[in-house]
Motif scaffolding. Structure first.
Motif, PDB file in Angstrom:
ATOM      1  N   ASP A  90      70.865  53.889  35.897  1.00  0.00           N
ATOM      2  CA  ASP A  90      70.507  55.269  36.310  1.00  0.00           C
ATOM      3  C   ASP A  90      71.784  55.882  36.851  1.00  0.00           C
ATOM      4  O   ASP A  90      72.185  55.309  37.916  1.00  0.00           O
ATOM      5  CB  ASP A  90      69.278  55.206  37.381  1.00  0.00           C
ATOM      6  CG  ASP A  90      68.727  56.528  37.727  1.00  0.00           C
ATOM      7  OD1 ASP A  90      69.511  57.526  37.578  1.00  0.00           O
ATOM      8  OD2 ASP A  90      67.570  56.753  37.859  1.00  0.00           O
ATOM      9  N   SER A  91      72.048  57.010  36.452  1.00  0.00           N
ATOM     10  CA  SER A  91      73.272  57.627  36.616  1.00  0.00           C
ATOM     11  C   SER A  91      73.060  58.628  37.739  1.00  0.00           C
ATOM     12  O   SER A  91      73.962  59.558  38.064  1.00  0.00           O
ATOM     13  CB  SER A  91      74.091  58.425  35.362  1.00  0.00           C
ATOM     14  OG  SER A  91      73.238  59.634  35.104  1.00  0.00           O
ATOM     15  N   ARG A  92      71.911  58.925  38.249  1.00  0.00           N
ATOM     16  CA  ARG A  92      71.675  59.802  39.440  1.00  0.00           C
ATOM     17  C   ARG A  92      72.572  59.368  40.615  1.00  0.00           C
ATOM     18  O   ARG A  92      72.893  58.355  40.872  1.00  0.00           O
ATOM     19  CB  ARG A  92      70.255  60.083  39.668  1.00  0.00           C
ATOM     20  CG  ARG A  92      69.641  60.856  38.556  1.00  0.00           C
ATOM     21  CD  ARG A  92      68.083  61.095  39.026  1.00  0.00           C
ATOM     22  NE  ARG A  92      67.277  59.754  38.912  1.00  0.00           N
ATOM     23  CZ  ARG A  92      66.059  59.714  39.063  1.00  0.00           C
ATOM     24  NH1 ARG A  92      65.328  60.643  39.788  1.00  0.00           N
ATOM     25  NH2 ARG A  92      65.522  58.370  39.345  1.00  0.00           N
ATOM     26  N   THR A 134      66.899  68.610  29.527  1.00  0.00           N
ATOM     27  CA  THR A 134      66.178  69.532  29.891  1.00  0.00           C
ATOM     28  C   THR A 134      66.903  70.047  31.336  1.00  0.00           C
ATOM     29  O   THR A 134      67.924  69.754  31.524  1.00  0.00           O
ATOM     30  CB  THR A 134      64.879  69.314  30.054  1.00  0.00           C
ATOM     31  OG1 THR A 134      64.052  70.285  30.582  1.00  0.00           O
ATOM     32  CG2 THR A 134      64.801  68.343  31.436  1.00  0.00           C
ATOM     33  N   GLY A 135      66.440  71.085  31.630  1.00  0.00           N
ATOM     34  CA  GLY A 135      66.928  71.938  32.705  1.00  0.00           C
ATOM     35  C   GLY A 135      66.438  73.185  32.953  1.00  0.00           C
ATOM     36  O   GLY A 135      65.722  73.986  32.112  1.00  0.00           O
ATOM     37  N   VAL A 147      71.542  62.770  35.480  1.00  0.00           N
ATOM     38  CA  VAL A 147      71.573  64.051  36.081  1.00  0.00           C
ATOM     39  C   VAL A 147      73.043  64.560  35.703  1.00  0.00           C
ATOM     40  O   VAL A 147      74.196  63.890  35.987  1.00  0.00           O
ATOM     41  CB  VAL A 147      71.476  64.283  37.552  1.00  0.00           C
ATOM     42  CG1 VAL A 147      71.475  65.598  37.895  1.00  0.00           C
ATOM     43  CG2 VAL A 147      70.011  63.939  37.723  1.00  0.00           C
ATOM     44  N   ILE A 148      73.347  65.690  35.116  1.00  0.00           N
ATOM     45  CA  ILE A 148      74.384  66.301  35.176  1.00  0.00           C
ATOM     46  C   ILE A 148      74.541  67.445  36.058  1.00  0.00           C
ATOM     47  O   ILE A 148      73.688  68.282  35.796  1.00  0.00           O
ATOM     48  CB  ILE A 148      74.862  66.646  33.484  1.00  0.00           C
ATOM     49  CG1 ILE A 148      75.195  65.565  32.621  1.00  0.00           C
ATOM     50  CG2 ILE A 148      75.977  67.796  33.693  1.00  0.00           C
ATOM     51  CD1 ILE A 148      75.633  66.050  31.196  1.00  0.00           C
ATOM     52  N   ASP A 198      71.513  70.091  36.170  1.00  0.00           N
ATOM     53  CA  ASP A 198      71.060  70.556  37.249  1.00  0.00           C
ATOM     54  C   ASP A 198      72.153  71.551  37.929  1.00  0.00           C
ATOM     55  O   ASP A 198      73.279  71.489  37.968  1.00  0.00           O
ATOM     56  CB  ASP A 198      70.906  69.132  38.240  1.00  0.00           C
ATOM     57  CG  ASP A 198      70.442  69.857  39.650  1.00  0.00           C
ATOM     58  OD1 ASP A 198      69.447  70.496  39.875  1.00  0.00           O
ATOM     59  OD2 ASP A 198      71.075  69.505  40.723  1.00  0.00           O
ATOM     60  N   VAL A 199      71.610  72.681  38.401  1.00  0.00           N
ATOM     61  CA  VAL A 199      72.210  73.278  39.422  1.00  0.00           C
ATOM     62  C   VAL A 199      71.655  74.101  40.735  1.00  0.00           C
ATOM     63  O   VAL A 199      70.304  74.236  40.222  1.00  0.00           O
ATOM     64  CB  VAL A 199      73.002  74.773  38.471  1.00  0.00           C
ATOM     65  CG1 VAL A 199      73.836  74.148  37.546  1.00  0.00           C
ATOM     66  CG2 VAL A 199      71.726  75.369  37.953  1.00  0.00           C
TER      67      VAL A 199
END
Length: 212
Positions: free
Chosen positions: A210-212, A9-10, A176-177, A135-136
């Motif tokens: 978690d990769s955040r 999502t985003g 988050v990417i 995310d941006v």
């Protein structure tokens, strides 16, 4: 059959499609909620019949399909009407996306759900194993909308404001990417997450990772 399902999502113009395309090149099946939303009200569907019963034949185009422009104008002018339409469409979309993901081959499947934060997150999608947010910064969204869609600054601001905030999306994220740089960096992030998700699906990594 894929029982491990990752949502993507985003916000608008965050680059969700670029992200899902890269996962697809790695052999991951992606079920798109936007595509499902069109399918569940296709000509001859129960969904379309229920929409007509609720809103009248005036929402149909000449060929019998849903007149999306007319429907959009109607529901955006009346929050009650919008909720009535969502009550018909959204459960069918969730069921369709879930079925497509579970029927997919591979170690895991992905569900592209643009309005996941707005729609209730895990409460309404309890079968999600993990949530990935693309995310941006808001200023990047704004610039992309003006450049990509040719809209003016005021409309771009309105489009962003109509969605969940950046903070609200990040609050539901497991991963988050950050997609505010070159596409080469995006590919590296996707590859790393693909490895992580395959390990998680196989039980090789703790679920709390978690990769955040």
């Amino acid at each position: 059959m894929s029982e491990y399902i990752v949502a993507v999502t985003g916000g608008v113009a965050s680059g969700k499609s670029e992200v899902t395309r890269r996962f697809e090149t790695l052999g991951v099946v992606v079920a798109d909620a936007d595509v499902a939303a069109r399918e569940v009200v296709a000509i001859g569907s129960e969904g379309l019949s229920e929409v007509v019963a609720a809103f009248g034949a005036g929402v149909l185009a000449a060929d019998g399909s849903l007149d999306r422009a007319a429907m959009r104008a109607r529901v955006f002018a009346d929050a009650g009407e919008r909720r009535r339409l969502e009550a018909i469409v959204h459960p069918r979309v969730r069921a369709r996306v879930g079925t497509l993901c579970r029927q997919a081959g591979g170690d895991y499947a992905m569900a592209a759900i643009p309005l996941l934060a707005e729609g209730g997150g895990r409460e309404v999608y309890p079968w999600l194993s993990r949530i990935l947010v693309v995310d941006v910064p808001v200023q990047v969204q704004h610039a992309r909308l003006v450049r990509r869609d040719g809209v003016d600054a005021t409309l771009a601001e309105a489009m962003i404001a109509s969605q969940a905030t950046r903070a609200e999306r990040l609050a539901i994220a497991d991963d988050v990417i950050v997609n505010d740089g070159p596409l080469e960096g995006l590919s590296k992030q996707v590859a790393a997450l693909d490895r992580q998700y395959r390990a998680l699906a196989a039980g090789g990594v703790a679920a709390g990772s978690d990769s955040r």
